[in-house]
Design a protein around this motif. Structure first.
Motif, PDB file in Angstrom:
ATOM      1  N   GLY A  84      -3.113   7.606  -4.349  1.00  0.00           N
ATOM      2  CA  GLY A  84      -4.065   8.924  -3.334  1.00  0.00           C
ATOM      3  C   GLY A  84      -3.190  10.113  -3.062  1.00  0.00           C
ATOM      4  O   GLY A  84      -2.060   9.777  -3.678  1.00  0.00           O
ATOM      5  N   LYS A  85      -3.559   9.682  -2.220  1.00  0.00           N
ATOM      6  CA  LYS A  85      -2.563  11.366  -1.334  1.00  0.00           C
ATOM      7  C   LYS A  85      -2.194  10.693   0.195  1.00  0.00           C
ATOM      8  O   LYS A  85      -2.856  10.418   0.314  1.00  0.00           O
ATOM      9  CB  LYS A  85      -3.596  12.806  -0.918  1.00  0.00           C
ATOM     10  CG  LYS A  85      -4.219  13.436  -2.627  1.00  0.00           C
ATOM     11  CD  LYS A  85      -4.550  14.571  -1.458  1.00  0.00           C
ATOM     12  CE  LYS A  85      -5.072  15.476  -3.177  1.00  0.00           C
ATOM     13  NZ  LYS A  85      -5.863  16.314  -2.486  1.00  0.00           N
ATOM     14  N   SER A  86      -1.216  11.528  -0.327  1.00  0.00           N
ATOM     15  CA  SER A  86       0.276  10.963   0.854  1.00  0.00           C
ATOM     16  C   SER A  86       0.620   9.758   1.457  1.00  0.00           C
ATOM     17  O   SER A  86      -0.322   9.175   2.737  1.00  0.00           O
ATOM     18  CB  SER A  86      -0.534  12.254   2.288  1.00  0.00           C
ATOM     19  OG  SER A  86       0.327  12.909   2.086  1.00  0.00           O
ATOM     20  N   ILE A  87      -0.001   7.951   0.373  1.00  0.00           N
ATOM     21  CA  ILE A  87      -0.408   7.263   0.683  1.00  0.00           C
ATOM     22  C   ILE A  87       1.428   6.449   1.061  1.00  0.00           C
ATOM     23  O   ILE A  87       1.230   5.084   1.645  1.00  0.00           O
ATOM     24  CB  ILE A  87      -0.543   5.864  -0.425  1.00  0.00           C
ATOM     25  CG1 ILE A  87       0.332   6.079  -2.037  1.00  0.00           C
ATOM     26  CG2 ILE A  87      -2.095   7.043  -0.925  1.00  0.00           C
ATOM     27  CD1 ILE A  87       0.491   5.470  -3.183  1.00  0.00           C
ATOM     28  N   ILE A  88       2.395   6.657   1.378  1.00  0.00           N
ATOM     29  CA  ILE A  88       3.651   6.652   1.100  1.00  0.00           C
ATOM     30  C   ILE A  88       3.845   5.807   3.143  1.00  0.00           C
ATOM     31  O   ILE A  88       4.403   5.007   2.909  1.00  0.00           O
ATOM     32  CB  ILE A  88       4.628   7.953   1.523  1.00  0.00           C
ATOM     33  CG1 ILE A  88       4.883   7.866   0.468  1.00  0.00           C
ATOM     34  CG2 ILE A  88       6.697   6.814   2.152  1.00  0.00           C
ATOM     35  CD1 ILE A  88       5.149   6.406  -1.161  1.00  0.00           C
ATOM     36  N   PRO A  89       3.073   6.551   3.734  1.00  0.00           N
ATOM     37  CA  PRO A  89       2.833   5.429   5.492  1.00  0.00           C
ATOM     38  C   PRO A  89       2.471   4.643   5.328  1.00  0.00           C
ATOM     39  O   PRO A  89       2.516   3.925   6.516  1.00  0.00           O
ATOM     40  CB  PRO A  89       2.244   6.858   6.064  1.00  0.00           C
ATOM     41  CG  PRO A  89       2.453   8.359   5.120  1.00  0.00           C
ATOM     42  CD  PRO A  89       2.748   8.072   3.763  1.00  0.00           C
ATOM     43  N   SER A  90       1.506   4.156   4.924  1.00  0.00           N
ATOM     44  CA  SER A  90       0.432   2.674   4.774  1.00  0.00           C
ATOM     45  C   SER A  90       1.395   2.064   3.487  1.00  0.00           C
ATOM     46  O   SER A  90       0.831   1.375   3.134  1.00  0.00           O
ATOM     47  CB  SER A  90      -0.823   3.110   3.537  1.00  0.00           C
ATOM     48  OG  SER A  90      -1.608   4.456   4.939  1.00  0.00           O
ATOM     49  N   LEU A  91       2.644   2.902   2.812  1.00  0.00           N
ATOM     50  CA  LEU A  91       3.231   1.976   1.889  1.00  0.00           C
ATOM     51  C   LEU A  91       3.985   0.189   2.492  1.00  0.00           C
ATOM     52  O   LEU A  91       3.604  -0.899   2.352  1.00  0.00           O
ATOM     53  CB  LEU A  91       4.171   2.514   1.117  1.00  0.00           C
ATOM     54  CG  LEU A  91       5.529   1.065   0.320  1.00  0.00           C
ATOM     55  CD1 LEU A  91       5.725   2.574  -0.728  1.00  0.00           C
ATOM     56  CD2 LEU A  91       6.396   0.328   0.802  1.00  0.00           C
ATOM     57  N   PRO A  92       4.027   0.028   4.101  1.00  0.00           N
ATOM     58  CA  PRO A  92       4.519  -0.900   4.345  1.00  0.00           C
ATOM     59  C   PRO A  92       4.171  -2.175   4.756  1.00  0.00           C
ATOM     60  O   PRO A  92       3.997  -3.228   4.176  1.00  0.00           O
ATOM     61  CB  PRO A  92       5.332   0.064   5.969  1.00  0.00           C
ATOM     62  CG  PRO A  92       6.089   0.906   5.619  1.00  0.00           C
ATOM     63  CD  PRO A  92       4.544   1.700   4.444  1.00  0.00           C
ATOM     64  N   VAL A  93       2.406  -1.572   5.308  1.00  0.00           N
ATOM     65  CA  VAL A  93       1.445  -2.122   5.423  1.00  0.00           C
ATOM     66  C   VAL A  93       1.448  -3.322   4.051  1.00  0.00           C
ATOM     67  O   VAL A  93       0.349  -4.245   4.783  1.00  0.00           O
ATOM     68  CB  VAL A  93       0.868  -2.199   6.944  1.00  0.00           C
ATOM     69  CG1 VAL A  93      -0.320  -0.956   5.917  1.00  0.00           C
ATOM     70  CG2 VAL A  93      -0.282  -3.187   7.258  1.00  0.00           C
ATOM     71  N   THR A  94       1.161  -2.020   3.459  1.00  0.00           N
ATOM     72  CA  THR A  94       1.013  -2.998   1.970  1.00  0.00           C
ATOM     73  C   THR A  94       1.133  -3.895   1.707  1.00  0.00           C
ATOM     74  O   THR A  94       1.182  -4.611   0.712  1.00  0.00           O
ATOM     75  CB  THR A  94       0.048  -1.616   0.880  1.00  0.00           C
ATOM     76  OG1 THR A  94      -0.840  -0.700   2.103  1.00  0.00           O
ATOM     77  CG2 THR A  94      -0.813  -2.461  -0.096  1.00  0.00           C
ATOM     78  N   VAL A  95       2.954  -2.994   2.068  1.00  0.00           N
ATOM     79  CA  VAL A  95       3.857  -4.249   0.952  1.00  0.00           C
ATOM     80  C   VAL A  95       3.913  -5.790   1.904  1.00  0.00           C
ATOM     81  O   VAL A  95       4.189  -6.488   0.880  1.00  0.00           O
ATOM     82  CB  VAL A  95       5.612  -3.606   1.607  1.00  0.00           C
ATOM     83  CG1 VAL A  95       6.515  -4.837   0.924  1.00  0.00           C
ATOM     84  CG2 VAL A  95       5.509  -2.837   0.272  1.00  0.00           C
ATOM     85  N   ALA A  96       3.573  -5.425   3.039  1.00  0.00           N
ATOM     86  CA  ALA A  96       3.693  -6.739   4.093  1.00  0.00           C
ATOM     87  C   ALA A  96       2.163  -7.895   3.632  1.00  0.00           C
ATOM     88  O   ALA A  96       2.558  -9.198   3.893  1.00  0.00           O
ATOM     89  CB  ALA A  96       2.827  -6.558   4.995  1.00  0.00           C
TER      90      ALA A  96
END
Length: 379
Positions: A23-35
């Motif tokens: 997707g676009k600009s998904i880096i901010p959502s990376l930590p919670v997805t890694v969780a």
């Protein structure tokens, strides 16, 4: 867990056991997805010189979420902390390989943030839990990285031809089944990267164009030239091999030539790759006289089928598409390598394989083309 359910990214697909997020600009959502795979603990982050800025963003987001992060340049000397709970690689093929290797050594999970569609090694060998494809990051990568990715995919028809030869003539592997077609010319970078992920997940044997590409890189380094990306060399090799195979299979006198000089090839390969001669010997396929005549007999039965398949490969159109990916329309090729470089790499690659290129080299065909001059000059 409630927070994860509300804000974690939804996987676009799953390939070889890895969840793919795009997707676009998904880096901010990376930590919670890694969780979803790591609640707490130290994350060991790897990057390279070209991806340091993106890695810093990833590191900041992970730390902001509460993770502890140890970041290192994959090209430097580093010793991963034994208590690391997850390895995150930010980069392209080289960083991905390093991250997977480190994760295996620590026996922990692996997450990849792909920064360029330049390789198909991301999922090769397995061991990856999550892959992140940020469209804005992928679009910002250099044009040559995109061209390298396209080069790998546009070479696949020749790889499938070689698989057909191996199955029918050498009785190796399974008959060549249909593979997914290459993405359309207007495919975006995310689609291109997804195809590369699928391509690498197949874990197919190294093709003749892959071997030739590796040797072209070694020859460029030997000459002090800029070493291009593997996908660039692979496509150039595939186009040349397709023409060579047609000429070789059409020749009425392929079995009247002097045999190949395996000993000289061993010496040259050792000089180029830095590998000891004894180790390289194990890579050679020295087929005996009985094997030669067996292949020759079966080849005579399938020769017309093979030529028909080759005639259906429209690599000339692919060449035009590929060159136009560069700002200079491929003008860099004029100084990157010579025809002699390509023939030298193909001849040496044929020594290390077991397919049609190996048979052509063993039959002495390349010795006739090169006159043995490459080895004389190197000596």
């Amino acid at each position: 867990m409630e927070r994860i359910a509300e804000t974690a990214l939804r996987a676009k697909t799953a390939i070889a056991g890895a969840e793919i997020f795009a997707g676009k600009s998904i880096i901010p959502s990376l930590p919670v997805t890694v969780a979803k795979i790591l609640e707490d603990g130290l994350i060991f982050l790897l990057y390279d010189k070209g991806t340091a800025e993106i890695a810093a963003r990833v590191e900041a987001e992970l730390k902001g979420y509460g993770y502890r992060v140890s970041a290192h340049d994959a090209d430097g000397d580093f010793a991963p902390e034994e208590y690391s709970r997850l390895v995150v690689g930010v980069g392209a093929g080289r960083v991905a390989e390093c991250a997977k290797r480190t994760a295996r050594g620590l026996d922990v999970g692996c997450v990849l943030v792909v920064t360029a569609p330049s390789s198909d090694v991301f999922l090769r060998g397995g061991g990856v839990n999550q892959v992140y494809l940020d469209e804005e990051i992928l679009k910002a990568c250099p044009a040559r990285c995109v061209a390298a990715g396209w080069g790998i995919l546009l070479s696949r028809p020749l790889d499938r031809f070689e698989e057909y030869f191996d199955a029918k003539v050498l009785s190796k592997g399974t008959p060549c089944e249909e593979r997914p077609t290459e993405p359309p010319a207007d495919a975006d970078v995310v689609t291109l990267t997804l195809q590369l992920l699928e391509c690498g997940a197949e874990n197919r044997p190294e093709s003749a164009s892959d071997k030739t590409a590796r040797l072209l890189a070694a020859i460029a380094e030997e000459k002090g030239k800029e070493v291009r990306l593997h996908g660039e060399y692979k496509f150039l090799a595939a186009c040349t091999l397709a023409v060579f195979y047609s000429g070789f299979l059409s020749s009425p006198a392929i079995d009247t030539l002097p045999p190949a000089d395996h000993d000289g090839a061993l010496e040259e390969l050792s000089r180029l790759t830095g590998e000891p001669r004894e180790k390289l010997c194990h890579s050679f396929d020295f087929f005996d006289v009985s094997g030669y005549f067996r292949i020759n007999y079966i080849l005579s039965e399938y020769r017309l089928d093979l030529l028909e398949r080759l005639s259906g490969l429209d690599l000339r159109s692919s060449e035009r598409r590929w060159r136009r990916l560069y700002e200079d329309a491929g003008y860099w090729l004029k100084s990157a390598l010579t025809a002699r470089d390509m023939l030298r790499a193909m001849a040496l690659a044929g020594e290390l394989g077991t397919g049609l290129l190996n048979y052509a080299v063993g039959a002495g065909f390349f010795r006739r083309l090169t006159g043995g001059e490459g080895r004389k000059r190197a000596a």
